[in-house]
Design a protein around this motif. Sequence first.
Motif, PDB file in Angstrom:
ATOM      1  N   PRO A 119      -4.693  -2.873  -4.309  1.00 34.49           N
ATOM      2  CA  PRO A 119      -5.944  -3.761  -4.276  1.00 34.49           C
ATOM      3  C   PRO A 119      -7.079  -2.669  -4.728  1.00 34.49           C
ATOM      4  O   PRO A 119      -7.261  -1.579  -4.373  1.00 34.49           O
ATOM      5  CB  PRO A 119      -6.055  -4.324  -3.086  1.00 34.49           C
ATOM      6  CG  PRO A 119      -4.914  -4.012  -2.183  1.00 34.49           C
ATOM      7  CD  PRO A 119      -4.045  -2.912  -2.955  1.00 34.49           C
ATOM      8  N   PRO A 120      -8.176  -3.339  -5.164  1.00 36.81           N
ATOM      9  CA  PRO A 120      -9.323  -2.579  -5.544  1.00 36.81           C
ATOM     10  C   PRO A 120     -10.068  -1.564  -4.511  1.00 36.81           C
ATOM     11  O   PRO A 120     -10.495  -0.460  -4.680  1.00 36.81           O
ATOM     12  CB  PRO A 120     -10.266  -3.697  -6.181  1.00 36.81           C
ATOM     13  CG  PRO A 120      -9.757  -4.697  -6.803  1.00 36.81           C
ATOM     14  CD  PRO A 120      -8.395  -4.830  -5.553  1.00 36.81           C
ATOM     15  N   LEU A 167       2.490  11.461  -1.527  1.00 32.77           N
ATOM     16  CA  LEU A 167       1.767  10.433  -2.308  1.00 32.77           C
ATOM     17  C   LEU A 167       1.661   9.202  -1.340  1.00 32.77           C
ATOM     18  O   LEU A 167       0.883   8.352  -1.091  1.00 32.77           O
ATOM     19  CB  LEU A 167       2.624  10.045  -3.590  1.00 32.77           C
ATOM     20  CG  LEU A 167       1.979   8.819  -4.348  1.00 32.77           C
ATOM     21  CD1 LEU A 167       0.294   9.119  -4.840  1.00 32.77           C
ATOM     22  CD2 LEU A 167       2.795   8.680  -5.521  1.00 32.77           C
ATOM     23  N   ALA A 168       2.971   8.792  -0.604  1.00 28.13           N
ATOM     24  CA  ALA A 168       2.857   8.131   0.177  1.00 28.13           C
ATOM     25  C   ALA A 168       2.252   8.133   1.201  1.00 28.13           C
ATOM     26  O   ALA A 168       1.346   7.127   1.788  1.00 28.13           O
ATOM     27  CB  ALA A 168       4.438   7.534   0.744  1.00 28.13           C
ATOM     28  N   ASP A 169       1.961   9.223   1.945  1.00 24.95           N
ATOM     29  CA  ASP A 169       0.995   9.470   2.993  1.00 24.95           C
ATOM     30  C   ASP A 169      -0.298   9.383   2.498  1.00 24.95           C
ATOM     31  O   ASP A 169      -1.364   8.664   3.441  1.00 24.95           O
ATOM     32  CB  ASP A 169       1.213  10.812   3.561  1.00 24.95           C
ATOM     33  CG  ASP A 169       2.543  11.024   4.436  1.00 24.95           C
ATOM     34  OD1 ASP A 169       3.068  10.098   4.797  1.00 24.95           O
ATOM     35  OD2 ASP A 169       3.019  12.223   4.422  1.00 24.95           O
ATOM     36  N   LEU A 170      -0.770   9.693   1.327  1.00 21.34           N
ATOM     37  CA  LEU A 170      -2.099   9.618   0.728  1.00 21.34           C
ATOM     38  C   LEU A 170      -2.501   7.954   0.711  1.00 21.34           C
ATOM     39  O   LEU A 170      -3.552   7.417   1.122  1.00 21.34           O
ATOM     40  CB  LEU A 170      -2.140  10.400  -0.425  1.00 21.34           C
ATOM     41  CG  LEU A 170      -3.893  10.497  -0.942  1.00 21.34           C
ATOM     42  CD1 LEU A 170      -4.344  11.524  -0.217  1.00 21.34           C
ATOM     43  CD2 LEU A 170      -3.629  11.115  -2.557  1.00 21.34           C
ATOM     44  N   ILE A 171      -1.560   7.354   0.159  1.00 23.61           N
ATOM     45  CA  ILE A 171      -1.798   5.825  -0.138  1.00 23.61           C
ATOM     46  C   ILE A 171      -1.801   5.126   1.520  1.00 23.61           C
ATOM     47  O   ILE A 171      -2.665   4.263   1.694  1.00 23.61           O
ATOM     48  CB  ILE A 171      -0.715   5.111  -0.813  1.00 23.61           C
ATOM     49  CG1 ILE A 171      -0.820   5.871  -2.395  1.00 23.61           C
ATOM     50  CG2 ILE A 171      -0.865   3.552  -1.004  1.00 23.61           C
ATOM     51  CD1 ILE A 171       0.326   5.509  -3.273  1.00 23.61           C
ATOM     52  N   GLN A 172      -0.960   5.624   2.640  1.00 27.71           N
ATOM     53  CA  GLN A 172      -0.988   5.158   3.615  1.00 27.71           C
ATOM     54  C   GLN A 172      -2.259   5.338   4.247  1.00 27.71           C
ATOM     55  O   GLN A 172      -2.994   4.176   4.926  1.00 27.71           O
ATOM     56  CB  GLN A 172       0.039   5.826   4.603  1.00 27.71           C
ATOM     57  CG  GLN A 172       0.455   5.083   5.853  1.00 27.71           C
ATOM     58  CD  GLN A 172       1.250   3.675   5.392  1.00 27.71           C
ATOM     59  OE1 GLN A 172       2.229   3.803   4.500  1.00 27.71           O
ATOM     60  NE2 GLN A 172       0.965   2.670   6.265  1.00 27.71           N
ATOM     61  N   GLN A 189       3.980  -4.829   2.044  1.00 26.42           N
ATOM     62  CA  GLN A 189       3.322  -5.399   0.954  1.00 26.42           C
ATOM     63  C   GLN A 189       3.110  -4.787  -0.524  1.00 26.42           C
ATOM     64  O   GLN A 189       3.155  -5.336  -1.420  1.00 26.42           O
ATOM     65  CB  GLN A 189       1.670  -5.753   1.186  1.00 26.42           C
ATOM     66  CG  GLN A 189       1.585  -7.020   2.304  1.00 26.42           C
ATOM     67  CD  GLN A 189       2.010  -6.526   3.630  1.00 26.42           C
ATOM     68  OE1 GLN A 189       1.591  -5.499   4.087  1.00 26.42           O
ATOM     69  NE2 GLN A 189       2.178  -7.674   4.612  1.00 26.42           N
ATOM     70  N   ILE A 190       3.244  -3.253  -0.013  1.00 27.26           N
ATOM     71  CA  ILE A 190       2.923  -2.309  -1.291  1.00 27.26           C
ATOM     72  C   ILE A 190       4.021  -1.452  -1.724  1.00 27.26           C
ATOM     73  O   ILE A 190       4.612  -0.838  -0.881  1.00 27.26           O
ATOM     74  CB  ILE A 190       1.725  -1.696  -0.819  1.00 27.26           C
ATOM     75  CG1 ILE A 190       0.215  -2.409  -0.926  1.00 27.26           C
ATOM     76  CG2 ILE A 190       1.416  -0.418  -2.046  1.00 27.26           C
ATOM     77  CD1 ILE A 190      -0.756  -1.731  -0.351  1.00 27.26           C
ATOM     78  N   GLN A 191       4.547  -1.844  -2.809  1.00 26.54           N
ATOM     79  CA  GLN A 191       5.731  -0.879  -3.159  1.00 26.54           C
ATOM     80  C   GLN A 191       5.204  -0.407  -4.738  1.00 26.54           C
ATOM     81  O   GLN A 191       4.531  -1.172  -5.476  1.00 26.54           O
ATOM     82  CB  GLN A 191       7.073  -1.608  -3.446  1.00 26.54           C
ATOM     83  CG  GLN A 191       7.732  -2.152  -2.246  1.00 26.54           C
ATOM     84  CD  GLN A 191       7.827  -3.497  -2.013  1.00 26.54           C
ATOM     85  OE1 GLN A 191       7.528  -4.210  -2.731  1.00 26.54           O
ATOM     86  NE2 GLN A 191       8.199  -3.839  -0.650  1.00 26.54           N
ATOM     87  N   ILE A 192       5.356   0.913  -4.910  1.00 26.40           N
ATOM     88  CA  ILE A 192       5.185   1.465  -6.163  1.00 26.40           C
ATOM     89  C   ILE A 192       6.311   1.557  -7.014  1.00 26.40           C
ATOM     90  O   ILE A 192       7.446   1.977  -6.665  1.00 26.40           O
ATOM     91  CB  ILE A 192       4.685   3.145  -5.942  1.00 26.40           C
ATOM     92  CG1 ILE A 192       3.390   2.968  -4.879  1.00 26.40           C
ATOM     93  CG2 ILE A 192       3.945   3.514  -7.409  1.00 26.40           C
ATOM     94  CD1 ILE A 192       2.145   2.167  -5.426  1.00 26.40           C
TER      95      ILE A 192
END
Length: 140
Positions: A50-51, A92-97, A7-10
């Motif tokens: 999402p918020p 960054l990807a790990d942090l968002i995960q 669902q999430i792509q930067i």
Amino acid sequence: MLVINDQIQIQDWELTEQFIRASGPGGQNVNKVSTAVELRFEAARSPSLPPQVKARLRRLAGRRWTREGAIIIQCDETRSQARNRVIARDRLADLIQKALVAPKKRLRTKPTWSSQQRRLKAKKERGEVKSLRGRVNDGE
């Protein structure tokens, strides 16, 4: 594009990379070549997140979160600029995960009857020990 999950792509326009000189081993090359990477992600303005994920991400990022709502990740682990770019993006990807995982709500539990009894018994024994600490009377 940085893919986090289905669902999430930067998008690339949300990421800014700046190359700076690294410290550490490398001899004269360190003074000449900018191999360290500073990755900036505008998290607060990102339409991809999402918020509630943004709120958790802000807490997880800590000092890496700026006043403007951006996350800055620096990497100067290797002497290769390309490798440092990959490492910074992975971080960054790990942090968002991690921010995607909602913490479980804690359910309060009642102490068992036997644990309550043990606690009261220990308190009573402790009180008896303390009561014996008073003044000694010499046969009055």
